[in-house]
Design a protein around this motif. Structure first.
Motif, PDB file in Angstrom:
ATOM      1  N   ILE A   6       0.780  -1.177  -0.160  1.00  0.00           N
ATOM      2  CA  ILE A   6       0.210  -0.011  -0.149  1.00  0.00           C
ATOM      3  C   ILE A   6       0.702   1.362  -0.012  1.00  0.00           C
ATOM      4  N   GLY A   7       0.643   2.321  -0.932  1.00  0.00           N
ATOM      5  CA  GLY A   7       1.313   3.384  -1.051  1.00  0.00           C
ATOM      6  C   GLY A   7       1.579   3.759  -2.410  1.00  0.00           C
ATOM      7  N   ALA A   8       2.329   4.950  -2.825  1.00  0.00           N
ATOM      8  CA  ALA A   8       2.327   5.330  -4.000  1.00  0.00           C
ATOM      9  C   ALA A   8       3.725   6.242  -4.104  1.00  0.00           C
ATOM     10  N   GLY A   9       4.728   6.169  -3.312  1.00  0.00           N
ATOM     11  CA  GLY A   9       5.675   7.070  -3.494  1.00  0.00           C
ATOM     12  C   GLY A   9       7.145   6.246  -3.716  1.00  0.00           C
ATOM     13  N   CYS A  25       7.686 -14.320  -3.725  1.00  0.00           N
ATOM     14  CA  CYS A  25       6.709 -13.374  -4.349  1.00  0.00           C
ATOM     15  C   CYS A  25       6.314 -13.655  -5.612  1.00  0.00           C
ATOM     16  N   SER A  26       4.899 -14.349  -5.569  1.00  0.00           N
ATOM     17  CA  SER A  26       4.361 -14.787  -6.775  1.00  0.00           C
ATOM     18  C   SER A  26       3.712 -13.669  -7.409  1.00  0.00           C
ATOM     19  N   LYS A  27       2.760 -13.024  -6.995  1.00  0.00           N
ATOM     20  CA  LYS A  27       2.172 -11.923  -7.443  1.00  0.00           C
ATOM     21  C   LYS A  27       2.311 -10.753  -6.682  1.00  0.00           C
ATOM     22  N   LEU A  28       2.551  -9.531  -7.324  1.00  0.00           N
ATOM     23  CA  LEU A  28       2.688  -8.223  -6.305  1.00  0.00           C
ATOM     24  C   LEU A  28       1.662  -7.375  -6.754  1.00  0.00           C
ATOM     25  N   PHE A  29       0.656  -6.839  -5.998  1.00  0.00           N
ATOM     26  CA  PHE A  29      -0.210  -5.723  -6.329  1.00  0.00           C
ATOM     27  C   PHE A  29       0.296  -4.403  -5.629  1.00  0.00           C
ATOM     28  N   ILE A  30      -0.029  -3.223  -6.115  1.00  0.00           N
ATOM     29  CA  ILE A  30       0.421  -2.123  -5.321  1.00  0.00           C
ATOM     30  C   ILE A  30      -0.833  -1.229  -5.211  1.00  0.00           C
ATOM     31  N   ALA A  31      -1.241  -0.747  -4.428  1.00  0.00           N
ATOM     32  CA  ALA A  31      -2.410   0.310  -4.224  1.00  0.00           C
ATOM     33  C   ALA A  31      -2.177   1.453  -3.727  1.00  0.00           C
ATOM     34  N   PRO A  32      -2.257   2.774  -4.435  1.00  0.00           N
ATOM     35  CA  PRO A  32      -2.384   2.704  -5.835  1.00  0.00           C
ATOM     36  C   PRO A  32      -1.162   2.499  -6.723  1.00  0.00           C
ATOM     37  N   GLY A  33       0.027   2.724  -6.373  1.00  0.00           N
ATOM     38  CA  GLY A  33       1.375   2.578  -6.697  1.00  0.00           C
ATOM     39  C   GLY A  33       1.474   3.720  -7.868  1.00  0.00           C
ATOM     40  N   ASN A  34       2.619   3.754  -8.599  1.00  0.00           N
ATOM     41  CA  ASN A  34       2.983   4.762  -9.595  1.00  0.00           C
ATOM     42  C   ASN A  34       3.576   4.245 -10.667  1.00  0.00           C
ATOM     43  N   PRO A  35       3.973   4.718 -11.866  1.00  0.00           N
ATOM     44  CA  PRO A  35       4.627   4.151 -12.896  1.00  0.00           C
ATOM     45  C   PRO A  35       5.943   3.360 -12.678  1.00  0.00           C
ATOM     46  N   GLY A  36       6.380   3.741 -11.479  1.00  0.00           N
ATOM     47  CA  GLY A  36       7.609   2.903 -11.036  1.00  0.00           C
ATOM     48  C   GLY A  36       7.083   1.628 -10.706  1.00  0.00           C
ATOM     49  N   THR A  37       6.204   1.418  -9.686  1.00  0.00           N
ATOM     50  CA  THR A  37       5.799   0.252  -9.103  1.00  0.00           C
ATOM     51  C   THR A  37       5.213  -0.713 -10.268  1.00  0.00           C
ATOM     52  N   ALA A  38       4.539   0.117 -11.292  1.00  0.00           N
ATOM     53  CA  ALA A  38       3.969  -0.614 -12.293  1.00  0.00           C
ATOM     54  C   ALA A  38       4.956  -1.565 -13.084  1.00  0.00           C
ATOM     55  N   THR A 370      23.286   1.910  -9.994  1.00  0.00           N
ATOM     56  CA  THR A 370      22.158   2.933  -9.713  1.00  0.00           C
ATOM     57  C   THR A 370      21.100   2.583 -10.222  1.00  0.00           C
ATOM     58  N   ILE A 371      19.967   2.881  -9.418  1.00  0.00           N
ATOM     59  CA  ILE A 371      18.729   2.424  -9.467  1.00  0.00           C
ATOM     60  C   ILE A 371      17.828   3.598  -9.433  1.00  0.00           C
ATOM     61  N   VAL A 372      16.878   3.826 -10.338  1.00  0.00           N
ATOM     62  CA  VAL A 372      15.810   5.290 -10.377  1.00  0.00           C
ATOM     63  C   VAL A 372      14.500   4.519  -9.610  1.00  0.00           C
ATOM     64  N   PHE A 373      14.220   5.426  -8.825  1.00  0.00           N
ATOM     65  CA  PHE A 373      12.711   5.063  -8.158  1.00  0.00           C
ATOM     66  C   PHE A 373      11.696   6.014  -8.411  1.00  0.00           C
ATOM     67  N   HIS A 374      10.713   5.966  -8.848  1.00  0.00           N
ATOM     68  CA  HIS A 374       9.670   6.851  -9.126  1.00  0.00           C
ATOM     69  C   HIS A 374       9.019   7.214  -7.699  1.00  0.00           C
TER      70      HIS A 374
END
Ligand code: AMP
Ligand code: GLY
Length: 431
Positions: A6-9, A25-38, A370-374
């Protein structure tokens, strides 16, 4: 296991990035998420405080673990909601539980007065304080006038990180006190005010994961809260972070463990506060002695962006151990390298800023270590746009803080959106 985050940052993108590295981790859902978590799992358009919709998703998708990123749902009682829902009708066949404390325990973040009383009751070192509201307002005015400067005023409740005011003179402190209690400056959150002694020192953030009786300490981090280079200007949600923190050596961390972490865990048990999740302890290093500034009931942002990439342990395994009371069986395995994250923000932040500018350069960024996080981004007609104050965080790992900081700076210079701003000196005192 299927997991709902849960979260979007930026914190949640980092957690999603880490969770999907696990074979558990089989399936991951993110509520509501952002384009990075997508890029890591399935975003679902469910708000962070929409517990009923989250519950339905857990039932439909046979979720095992809910991991709560931000404080708001915790303070509002998401833990209690899910516990009650599960006892009415079991949530799926693989339900293990929710990572995050009960509503009562989340008051350690949700109410500064509650947190101060907890610390006092359990002998945890913190700044001296008094609590005031409309009923003892005059006493508060007299108290403030007698305090040495600077004086710290804190709105009791959640105020989006803005509820702390450090006053340099008594006139300013009295005016602020009036604004909070009588003029509703922070609404309900400020009707009770904690007036606190100013602590002089360097801050750091310590993250503890507890199952209620056992705990593990994650790598510490330092957050750079001010907008300007050299720690100047307004406070923000955090402009960057480093981990580890050089002054947090073995002697200092032993003090943190003995004087703060252990009495905190024992205090939770004595007070019968149900706590399965992260405790983020904001500390001040006062001449080698740790003092608690605040508790948060979650991980920090942008601290997560430097702490989680340094963890070698499997995150779902840690969560499972937390939910089954087996954290005593876990050994932390940390990457010895240093991590530095730099946050690119919208021009004007933390004041007014514009959203909706195209974000350019992220796809081309392919730099080792180097990793980019949205954070505040959104997709509009397939184009990546700015959608918040803090837009993207770039984390690099290196053999020294200087090396990691230089690499993050080099990387973030490849990113562009209109009015982009970032600090170029994150980690400056350790380089
Ligand atoms: P908080 O909202 O509790 O995170 O506080 C915001 C910031 O105010 C902290 O990160 C510190 O930089 C500062 N602060 C809070 N309490 C004190 C204190 N007693 N002495 C000095 N600085 C403080
Ligand atoms: N970085 C500070 C916080 O997450 O509260």
């Amino acid at each position: 296991m299927n997991i709902l985050l849960i979260g979007a940052g930026g914190r949640e993108h980092t957690l999603a990035w880490k969770l999907i590295q696990s074979p558990h981790c089989s399936k991951l859902f993110i509520a509501p998420g952002n384009p990075g978590t997508a890029q890591c799992g399935t975003n679902v358009p469910i708000g962070i405080n929409d517990f009923a919709a989250q519950e339905q998703l857990c039932r439909d998708e046979n979720i095992s673990i809910v991991f709560v990123g931000p404080e708001e749902p915790l303070v509002l009682g998401i833990h209690d909601y899910f516990a009650a829902a599960h006892s009415r009708t079991p949530i799926g066949t693989d339900w293990k539980g929710l990572i995050g404390p009960s509503k009562q325990a989340a008051a350690l973040e949700g109410s500064k007065a509650f947190a101060k009383m907890f610390m006092q009751r359990h002998g945890i070192p913190t700044a001296a304080y008094h609590e005031f509201d409309a009923s003892n307002y005059t006493m508060g005015m007299e108290y403030i006038q007698k305090q040495p400067l600077p004086i710290v005023l804190k709105a009791d409740g959640l105020a989006a990180g803005k509820g702390v005011v450090i006053c340099q003179n008594h006139v300013e402190a009295l005016a602020e006190f009036e604004l909070m209690i009588r003029q509703d400056k922070f609404g309900d959150a400020g009707r009770t005010v904690v007036v606190e002694e100013f602590l002089d020192g360097i801050e750091l953030s310590v993250f503890v994961l507890t199952d209620g009786k056992n705990y593990i300490i994650f790598p510490e981090a330092k957050d750079y809260k001010r907008i300007g280079d050299g720690d100047t200007g307004l406070n923000t949600g955090g402009m960057g972070a480093v981990s580890p923190v050089p002054f947090a050596d073995a002697i200092f961390m032993d003090k943190v463990r003995q004087q703060i972490v252990e009495p905190t865990i024992q205090g939770l048990q004595k007070d019968k506060l149900d706590y399965c999740g992260f405790i983020f302890i904001g500390l001040m290093n006062c001449q080698g002695n740790p003092m608690v500034i605040e508790y948060n009931c979650r991980l920090g942002d942008p601290e997560t962006e430097v702490v989680i990439p340094r963890i070698k342990n499997d995150l779902p395994e840690l969560m499972l151990a937390t939910l089954t009371g087996k954290l005593n069986e876990i050994k932390m395995d940390t990457d010895a390298r240093k991590a530095v994250t730099i946050m690119a923000v919208s021009g004007g932040y933390p004041g007014d800023y514009k959203k909706g500018f195209p974000v350019i350069g992220l796809d081309e960024l392919d730099i080792p270590d180097t990793i980019v996080f949205h954070a505040g981004t959104t997709l509009t007609d397939g184009r990546l746009m700015t959608n918040g104050g803090r837009v993207v965080a770039v984390t690099s790992l290196g053999d020294s803080i200087a090396e990691a900081a230089e690499q993050s700076l080099y990387a973030i210079e490849q990113v562009y959106f209109e009015d982009i701003y970032f600090r170029s000196d994150i980690g400056f005192e350790f380089r």
